[in-house]
Scaffold this motif. Structure first.
Motif, PDB file in Angstrom:
ATOM      1  N   GLU B  87     -25.007  14.826  18.410  1.00 42.10           N
ATOM      2  CA  GLU B  87     -24.369  13.744  19.163  1.00 42.10           C
ATOM      3  C   GLU B  87     -23.984  12.590  18.229  1.00 42.10           C
ATOM      4  O   GLU B  87     -22.869  12.067  18.297  1.00 42.10           O
ATOM      5  CB  GLU B  87     -25.325  13.243  20.258  1.00 42.10           C
ATOM      6  N   ALA B  88     -24.927  12.214  17.361  1.00 42.22           N
ATOM      7  CA  ALA B  88     -24.652  11.104  16.429  1.00 42.22           C
ATOM      8  C   ALA B  88     -23.492  11.455  15.498  1.00 42.22           C
ATOM      9  O   ALA B  88     -22.617  10.617  15.237  1.00 42.22           O
ATOM     10  CB  ALA B  88     -25.905  10.803  15.618  1.00 42.22           C
ATOM     11  N   HIS B  89     -23.495  12.686  15.017  1.00 39.47           N
ATOM     12  CA  HIS B  89     -22.426  13.134  14.116  1.00 39.47           C
ATOM     13  C   HIS B  89     -21.073  13.073  14.821  1.00 39.47           C
ATOM     14  O   HIS B  89     -20.078  12.605  14.244  1.00 39.47           O
ATOM     15  CB  HIS B  89     -22.720  14.554  13.639  1.00 39.47           C
ATOM     16  N   GLU B  90     -21.049  13.516  16.095  1.00 39.57           N
ATOM     17  CA  GLU B  90     -19.801  13.489  16.873  1.00 39.57           C
ATOM     18  C   GLU B  90     -19.308  12.061  17.064  1.00 39.57           C
ATOM     19  O   GLU B  90     -18.118  11.767  16.891  1.00 39.57           O
ATOM     20  CB  GLU B  90     -20.020  14.140  18.241  1.00 39.57           C
ATOM     21  N   ARG B  91     -20.223  11.169  17.425  1.00 39.18           N
ATOM     22  CA  ARG B  91     -19.850   9.763  17.651  1.00 39.18           C
ATOM     23  C   ARG B  91     -19.261   9.144  16.392  1.00 39.18           C
ATOM     24  O   ARG B  91     -18.248   8.440  16.436  1.00 39.18           O
ATOM     25  CB  ARG B  91     -21.078   8.949  18.084  1.00 39.18           C
ATOM     26  N   LEU B  92     -19.920   9.400  15.250  1.00 37.64           N
ATOM     27  CA  LEU B  92     -19.454   8.817  13.981  1.00 37.64           C
ATOM     28  C   LEU B  92     -18.118   9.433  13.557  1.00 37.64           C
ATOM     29  O   LEU B  92     -17.241   8.725  13.051  1.00 37.64           O
ATOM     30  CB  LEU B  92     -20.511   9.019  12.889  1.00 37.64           C
ATOM     31  N   THR B  93     -17.963  10.732  13.792  1.00 40.57           N
ATOM     32  CA  THR B  93     -16.699  11.398  13.433  1.00 40.57           C
ATOM     33  C   THR B  93     -15.544  10.861  14.289  1.00 40.57           C
ATOM     34  O   THR B  93     -14.428  10.676  13.786  1.00 40.57           O
ATOM     35  CB  THR B  93     -16.825  12.929  13.620  1.00 40.57           C
ATOM     36  N   ASP B  94     -15.838  10.620  15.568  1.00 42.26           N
ATOM     37  CA  ASP B  94     -14.789  10.069  16.445  1.00 42.26           C
ATOM     38  C   ASP B  94     -14.354   8.685  15.973  1.00 42.26           C
ATOM     39  O   ASP B  94     -13.179   8.335  16.030  1.00 42.26           O
ATOM     40  CB  ASP B  94     -15.318   9.972  17.889  1.00 42.26           C
ATOM     41  N   GLN B  95     -15.318   7.912  15.515  1.00 46.80           N
ATOM     42  CA  GLN B  95     -15.026   6.538  15.093  1.00 46.80           C
ATOM     43  C   GLN B  95     -14.345   6.502  13.717  1.00 46.80           C
ATOM     44  O   GLN B  95     -13.437   5.700  13.502  1.00 46.80           O
ATOM     45  CB  GLN B  95     -16.347   5.743  15.057  1.00 46.80           C
ATOM     46  N   PRO B  97     -12.639   9.202  11.726  1.00 51.30           N
ATOM     47  CA  PRO B  97     -12.205  10.608  11.525  1.00 51.30           C
ATOM     48  C   PRO B  97     -11.765  10.914  10.096  1.00 51.30           C
ATOM     49  O   PRO B  97     -11.786  12.067   9.663  1.00 51.30           O
ATOM     50  CB  PRO B  97     -11.034  10.757  12.511  1.00 51.30           C
ATOM     51  N   GLU B  98     -11.400   9.892   9.352  1.00 51.90           N
ATOM     52  CA  GLU B  98     -10.904  10.121   7.978  1.00 51.90           C
ATOM     53  C   GLU B  98     -12.048  10.266   6.972  1.00 51.90           C
ATOM     54  O   GLU B  98     -11.815  10.691   5.833  1.00 51.90           O
ATOM     55  CB  GLU B  98      -9.950   8.982   7.561  1.00 51.90           C
ATOM     56  N   LYS B  99     -13.244   9.939   7.411  1.00 51.13           N
ATOM     57  CA  LYS B  99     -14.385   9.980   6.471  1.00 51.13           C
ATOM     58  C   LYS B  99     -15.249  11.234   6.649  1.00 51.13           C
ATOM     59  O   LYS B  99     -15.291  11.807   7.736  1.00 51.13           O
ATOM     60  CB  LYS B  99     -15.262   8.743   6.688  1.00 51.13           C
ATOM     61  N   THR B 100     -15.934  11.604   5.569  1.00 49.91           N
ATOM     62  CA  THR B 100     -16.897  12.702   5.668  1.00 49.91           C
ATOM     63  C   THR B 100     -18.225  12.082   6.118  1.00 49.91           C
ATOM     64  O   THR B 100     -18.732  11.169   5.468  1.00 49.91           O
ATOM     65  CB  THR B 100     -17.083  13.395   4.306  1.00 49.91           C
ATOM     66  N   ILE B 101     -18.751  12.598   7.213  1.00 52.19           N
ATOM     67  CA  ILE B 101     -19.983  12.005   7.776  1.00 52.19           C
ATOM     68  C   ILE B 101     -21.203  12.804   7.328  1.00 52.19           C
ATOM     69  O   ILE B 101     -21.236  14.032   7.449  1.00 52.19           O
ATOM     70  CB  ILE B 101     -19.928  11.983   9.321  1.00 52.19           C
ATOM     71  N   PHE B 102     -22.202  12.080   6.842  1.00 56.59           N
ATOM     72  CA  PHE B 102     -23.499  12.691   6.537  1.00 56.59           C
ATOM     73  C   PHE B 102     -24.538  11.987   7.402  1.00 56.59           C
ATOM     74  O   PHE B 102     -24.769  10.791   7.236  1.00 56.59           O
ATOM     75  CB  PHE B 102     -23.850  12.514   5.059  1.00 56.59           C
ATOM     76  N   PHE B 103     -25.109  12.729   8.337  1.00 60.43           N
ATOM     77  CA  PHE B 103     -26.120  12.120   9.211  1.00 60.43           C
ATOM     78  C   PHE B 103     -27.384  12.965   9.212  1.00 60.43           C
ATOM     79  O   PHE B 103     -27.322  14.191   9.238  1.00 60.43           O
ATOM     80  CB  PHE B 103     -25.599  11.985  10.643  1.00 60.43           C
ATOM     81  N   SER B 104     -28.526  12.285   9.190  1.00 58.64           N
ATOM     82  CA  SER B 104     -29.796  13.004   9.188  1.00 58.64           C
ATOM     83  C   SER B 104     -30.879  12.225   9.923  1.00 58.64           C
ATOM     84  O   SER B 104     -30.788  10.998  10.064  1.00 58.64           O
ATOM     85  CB  SER B 104     -30.223  13.232   7.744  1.00 58.64           C
ATOM     86  N   THR B 105     -31.884  12.955  10.386  1.00 54.23           N
ATOM     87  CA  THR B 105     -33.048  12.291  10.988  1.00 54.23           C
ATOM     88  C   THR B 105     -34.261  12.436  10.055  1.00 54.23           C
ATOM     89  O   THR B 105     -35.384  12.159  10.455  1.00 54.23           O
ATOM     90  CB  THR B 105     -33.376  12.914  12.365  1.00 54.23           C
TER      91      THR B 105
END
Lengths: 158, 143
Positions: B87-95, B97-105
């Motif tokens: 969910e967090a990855h999707e939210r950040l990608t939507d915001q 979209p041009e960046k590569t997202i790295f998300f972790s817990t």
């Protein structure tokens, strides 16, 4: 193979069973559960502390820190078994000390200590897995069944 | 009670507690406890993650083409870490979209990101050093 049926009890046997049941000490199930929960939980909490120690102080993330954590727990359990302390904790806690990885370490090391007089190969090597063997067999079987259910669930259940 | 004392002599209990306290005290390390506000974009990313229900704290750092973020979740929600990450990855990608997202817990990723966040706010960190630390954090995120 057909199972043999038990012969019916005689009157004398029934009377004796009733008499024995009257004087049999009742097992404190709830108290045993509570002890197992507390000691087992304490072992797991200690394991969490060790894992956090590795995460905070060394180059490990949560996933890779579990390997040295398990090694430390096994080392401590084997050491305590050798000193005869683990048996005393197990007497008090029951299943609480059997369930975590420390129980497995205790089962292996205590077998090794017990049979050391019979030699390194015939004694220690042969008997080390006598008690721990079923854990591996049933653990692997259970893991296979769970993985199979999970795969099928993902395949058909969406 | 008498039986308990016989099985666990007081000296042994004290020894166990001392060992536990030693471990706990060694844990503090040199990691900062709070995230510092760096810029508006970072705050936006952190707020976006924190709006997910079981997330208790988050930290994000923007690089040129990447966004590195990590979050801490409530203990009881740790069983659904995968869906939270998704969910967090999707939210950040939507915001972004041009960046590569790295998300972790992952805890280590969170600690290192927070440390970098504090260093960026209070110290001068070279671009090379930032890239080096971020690639290390990326490794922690992958496990």
């Amino acid at each position: 193979m057909k199972m043999k049926q038990k012969p019916p009890l005689t009157d004398a046997q029934r009377t004796y069973q009733k008499f024995a049941a009257k004087d049999e000490p009742q097992s404190p199930v709830l108290l045993n559960c509570l002890k197992a929960f507390l000691i087992g939980g304490s072992i797991c909490a200690f394991g969490q502390l060790v894992q956090d120690f590795f995460v905070y102080n060394f180059d490990f993330n949560e996933q890779t820190a579990s390997n040295p954590t398990i090694a430390v727990l096994i080392f401590i359990a084997v050491l305590l078994t050798g000193f005869g302390v683990y048996d005393k904790i197990a007497q008090f806690a029951g299943a609480g000390t059997a369930v975590p990885v420390t129980g497995f370490a205790n089962a292996m090391s205590s077998s090794a200590i017990e049979h050391r007089t019979e030699g390194l190969v015939q004694g220690v090597g042969t008997n080390m897995f006598k008690l721990a063997g079923p854990v591996i067999v049933f653990g692997t079987t259970a893991a296979f069944v769970v993985a199979l259910i999970k795969t099928l669930w993902g395949y058909w259940g969406g | 009670m008498l039986v308990t004392m016989k099985v666990f002599p007081l000296r042994r209990i004290l020894f166990c507690f001392m060992f536990l306290f030693l471990l706990v005290s060694c844990q503090a390390g040199d990691y900062p406890k709070k995230t510092v506000t760096l810029n508006e974009e970072t705050v936006q990313a952190e707020t976006l993650i924190q709006n997910i229900d079981p997330v208790t704290s988050a930290v994000a750092i923007h690089n040129e083409k990447e966004l590195y973020a990590a979050a801490e979740v409530e203990h009881m929600a740790r069983l659904r870490l995968e869906s939270i990450r998704k969910e967090a990855h999707e939210r950040l990608t939507d915001q972004w979209p041009e960046k590569t997202i790295f998300f972790s817990t992952d805890k280590k990723a969170l600690l290192e990101l927070r440390k970098l966040n504090n260093d960026l706010a209070f110290k001068s960190v070279s671009k090379k050093e930032i890239d080096k630390r971020l690639s290390k954090i990326e490794e922690y995120m992958k496990g």
